[in-house]
Design a protein around this motif. Structure first.
Motif, PDB file in Angstrom:
ATOM      1  N   PHE A 152       0.797  -1.229  -0.057  1.00 24.14           N
ATOM      2  CA  PHE A 152       0.164   0.166  -0.129  1.00 24.14           C
ATOM      3  C   PHE A 152       0.986   1.251  -0.011  1.00 24.14           C
ATOM      4  O   PHE A 152       1.834   1.275   0.816  1.00 24.14           O
ATOM      5  N   ASP A 153       0.187   2.073  -0.695  1.00 24.52           N
ATOM      6  CA  ASP A 153       1.231   3.566  -0.769  1.00 24.52           C
ATOM      7  C   ASP A 153       0.664   4.312   0.538  1.00 24.52           C
ATOM      8  O   ASP A 153      -0.343   3.845   1.222  1.00 24.52           O
ATOM      9  N   SER A 154       1.657   5.184   0.996  1.00 23.26           N
ATOM     10  CA  SER A 154       1.089   6.174   2.094  1.00 23.26           C
ATOM     11  C   SER A 154       1.352   7.517   2.017  1.00 23.26           C
ATOM     12  O   SER A 154       1.526   7.735   0.654  1.00 23.26           O
ATOM     13  N   ASN A 155       0.715   8.254   2.810  1.00 23.16           N
ATOM     14  CA  ASN A 155       0.706   9.635   2.575  1.00 23.16           C
ATOM     15  C   ASN A 155      -0.317  10.150   1.665  1.00 23.16           C
ATOM     16  O   ASN A 155      -0.218  11.200   0.940  1.00 23.16           O
ATOM     17  N   THR A 156      -1.563   9.353   1.800  1.00 24.48           N
ATOM     18  CA  THR A 156      -2.627   9.694   0.776  1.00 24.48           C
ATOM     19  C   THR A 156      -3.252  11.125   1.315  1.00 24.48           C
ATOM     20  O   THR A 156      -3.501  11.229   2.584  1.00 24.48           O
ATOM     21  N   ASP A 177      -6.499  15.869  12.211  1.00 23.07           N
ATOM     22  CA  ASP A 177      -6.458  14.487  12.581  1.00 23.07           C
ATOM     23  C   ASP A 177      -5.906  13.425  11.237  1.00 23.07           C
ATOM     24  O   ASP A 177      -5.369  12.580  11.470  1.00 23.07           O
ATOM     25  N   LEU A 178      -6.531  13.919  10.170  1.00 24.10           N
ATOM     26  CA  LEU A 178      -6.344  13.119   9.117  1.00 24.10           C
ATOM     27  C   LEU A 178      -4.913  13.025   8.621  1.00 24.10           C
ATOM     28  O   LEU A 178      -4.374  12.315   7.764  1.00 24.10           O
ATOM     29  N   LEU A 179      -4.103  14.095   8.952  1.00 26.35           N
ATOM     30  CA  LEU A 179      -2.827  14.218   8.436  1.00 26.35           C
ATOM     31  C   LEU A 179      -1.833  13.395   9.517  1.00 26.35           C
ATOM     32  O   LEU A 179      -0.611  13.125   8.977  1.00 26.35           O
ATOM     33  N   LYS A 180      -2.222  13.279  10.639  1.00 23.21           N
ATOM     34  CA  LYS A 180      -1.120  12.565  11.788  1.00 23.21           C
ATOM     35  C   LYS A 180      -1.092  11.052  11.208  1.00 23.21           C
ATOM     36  O   LYS A 180      -1.821  10.610  10.334  1.00 23.21           O
ATOM     37  N   THR A 181       0.186  10.502  11.650  1.00 25.38           N
ATOM     38  CA  THR A 181       0.632   9.166  11.072  1.00 25.38           C
ATOM     39  C   THR A 181       1.035   8.261  12.419  1.00 25.38           C
ATOM     40  O   THR A 181       1.225   8.681  13.325  1.00 25.38           O
ATOM     41  N   SER A 182       0.648   6.859  12.128  1.00 29.04           N
ATOM     42  CA  SER A 182       1.349   6.030  13.049  1.00 29.04           C
ATOM     43  C   SER A 182       1.847   4.842  12.103  1.00 29.04           C
ATOM     44  O   SER A 182       1.462   4.676  11.237  1.00 29.04           O
ATOM     45  N   PRO A 232       4.558   4.053   7.681  1.00 31.85           N
ATOM     46  CA  PRO A 232       3.698   4.972   8.516  1.00 31.85           C
ATOM     47  C   PRO A 232       2.403   5.358   7.651  1.00 31.85           C
ATOM     48  O   PRO A 232       2.295   5.195   6.234  1.00 31.85           O
ATOM     49  N   MET A 233       1.385   5.144   8.200  1.00 31.01           N
ATOM     50  CA  MET A 233       0.007   5.451   7.616  1.00 31.01           C
ATOM     51  C   MET A 233      -0.799   6.501   8.230  1.00 31.01           C
ATOM     52  O   MET A 233      -0.658   6.665   9.474  1.00 31.01           O
ATOM     53  N   ASN A 234      -1.433   7.201   7.468  1.00 36.26           N
ATOM     54  CA  ASN A 234      -2.500   8.377   8.052  1.00 36.26           C
ATOM     55  C   ASN A 234      -3.947   7.654   8.043  1.00 36.26           C
ATOM     56  O   ASN A 234      -3.850   6.913   7.559  1.00 36.26           O
ATOM     57  N   ILE A 278      -6.245   8.425   6.280  1.00 38.77           N
ATOM     58  CA  ILE A 278      -6.813   8.364   4.785  1.00 38.77           C
ATOM     59  C   ILE A 278      -6.111   7.053   4.186  1.00 38.77           C
ATOM     60  O   ILE A 278      -6.975   6.188   3.768  1.00 38.77           O
ATOM     61  N   ASP A 279      -4.881   6.440   4.591  1.00 37.08           N
ATOM     62  CA  ASP A 279      -4.190   5.366   4.028  1.00 37.08           C
ATOM     63  C   ASP A 279      -4.818   4.187   4.731  1.00 37.08           C
ATOM     64  O   ASP A 279      -5.013   3.307   4.044  1.00 37.08           O
ATOM     65  N   LEU A 280      -5.133   4.500   6.047  1.00 36.19           N
ATOM     66  CA  LEU A 280      -5.900   3.350   6.842  1.00 36.19           C
ATOM     67  C   LEU A 280      -7.240   2.916   6.355  1.00 36.19           C
ATOM     68  O   LEU A 280      -7.683   1.865   6.125  1.00 36.19           O
ATOM     69  N   MET A 281      -8.042   4.029   5.865  1.00 39.43           N
ATOM     70  CA  MET A 281      -9.461   3.791   5.412  1.00 39.43           C
ATOM     71  C   MET A 281      -9.323   3.095   4.058  1.00 39.43           C
ATOM     72  O   MET A 281     -10.181   2.363   3.695  1.00 39.43           O
ATOM     73  N   HIS A 282      -8.110   3.696   3.299  1.00 39.75           N
ATOM     74  CA  HIS A 282      -8.137   2.996   1.985  1.00 39.75           C
ATOM     75  C   HIS A 282      -7.545   1.367   2.101  1.00 39.75           C
ATOM     76  O   HIS A 282      -8.085   0.462   1.533  1.00 39.75           O
ATOM     77  N   PHE A 283      -6.689   1.188   3.050  1.00 40.30           N
ATOM     78  CA  PHE A 283      -6.372  -0.342   3.585  1.00 40.30           C
ATOM     79  C   PHE A 283      -7.599  -0.992   3.939  1.00 40.30           C
ATOM     80  O   PHE A 283      -7.940  -2.137   3.535  1.00 40.30           O
ATOM     81  N   VAL A 284      -8.602  -0.553   4.581  1.00 40.97           N
ATOM     82  CA  VAL A 284      -9.742  -1.259   5.118  1.00 40.97           C
ATOM     83  C   VAL A 284     -10.750  -1.522   4.049  1.00 40.97           C
ATOM     84  O   VAL A 284     -11.152  -2.497   3.825  1.00 40.97           O
ATOM     85  N   ALA A 285     -10.784  -0.374   2.950  1.00 38.36           N
ATOM     86  CA  ALA A 285     -11.612  -0.597   1.967  1.00 38.36           C
ATOM     87  C   ALA A 285     -11.013  -1.631   1.011  1.00 38.36           C
ATOM     88  O   ALA A 285     -11.962  -2.472   0.535  1.00 38.36           O
ATOM     89  N   GLU A 286      -9.797  -1.713   0.948  1.00 36.97           N
ATOM     90  CA  GLU A 286      -9.162  -2.884   0.191  1.00 36.97           C
ATOM     91  C   GLU A 286      -9.320  -4.248   0.724  1.00 36.97           C
ATOM     92  O   GLU A 286      -9.605  -5.140   0.196  1.00 36.97           O
TER      93      GLU A 286
END
Length: 179
Positions: free
Chosen positions: A17-21, A135-140, A148-150, A152-160
């Motif tokens: 997965f790409d990050s920093n979406t 909040d959307l721009l923070k990462t872990s 690291p994912m923000n 939006i990245d995690l939302m993409h991960f869950v959707a996939e």
């Protein structure tokens, strides 16, 4: 030159997965997450009980796939909170999926499982709708991907992840029609 056959079904743990979406994708991913249970419900509307509980080889049944999705909603919410709270690492998961394997999802009706998924997903959507732009721009750090994912990245991960299981379920239903 050898012709490469496209792989239609990539193992989940082989996905990257790409990050920093950017936050401009928030609404798109929110819609995908929000509508997924209804897509699944339409697919399974006429799925007979014997088909929804049948295992093909060592793969989960349709019911077990849905149960797995239900169980993960709590993990997704924990990870979204981890990011929002600025934790360096997201909560980890049981990569062996013990809870899914030990649950009795095949003793439940598909309709009940879908209803539970809708309820759990609704909690996730409500949480996401209350996040700020900041909040959307923070990462872990994602524990398995080690990147690291923000939010939006995690939302993409869950959707996939949803789509991964939708394709698995569609494949099983198709296989059962050929039996």
């Amino acid at each position: 030159m050898k012709k490469v056959k496209p792989q239609l079904f990539v193992r989940w743990f082989d996905r990257q997965f790409d990050s920093n979406t950017g936050s401009e994708y928030f609404d798109e991913f929110l819609q995908r997450l929000e509508h997924f249970p209804s897509v699944l419900n339409r697919l399974l509307k006429s799925c007979p009980i014997e088909a929804s509980t049948r295992k093909i080889g060592d793969k989960w049944s349709v019911n077990e796939n849905i149960g797995h999705l239900i169980l993960l909603e709590d993990l997704w919410r924990m990870r979204f909170r981890d990011i929002k709270e600025g934790k360096p690492d997201m909560s980890s998961s049981d990569l062996n999926n013990t809870a899914t394997d030990e649950s009795s999802f095949n003793n439940m009706l598909v309709e009940k499982l879908i209803k539970n998924l809708v309820s759990e997903r609704h909690k996730t959507i409500a949480m996401l709708q209350n996040l700020s732009e900041e909040d959307l721009l923070k990462t872990s750090m994602h524990p398995r991907l080690q990147q690291p994912m923000n939010i939006i990245d995690l939302m993409h991960f869950v959707a996939e992840h949803d789509l991964h299981h939708l394709y698995a379920i569609q494949s099983m239903i198709g296989s059962m029609k050929n039996l």
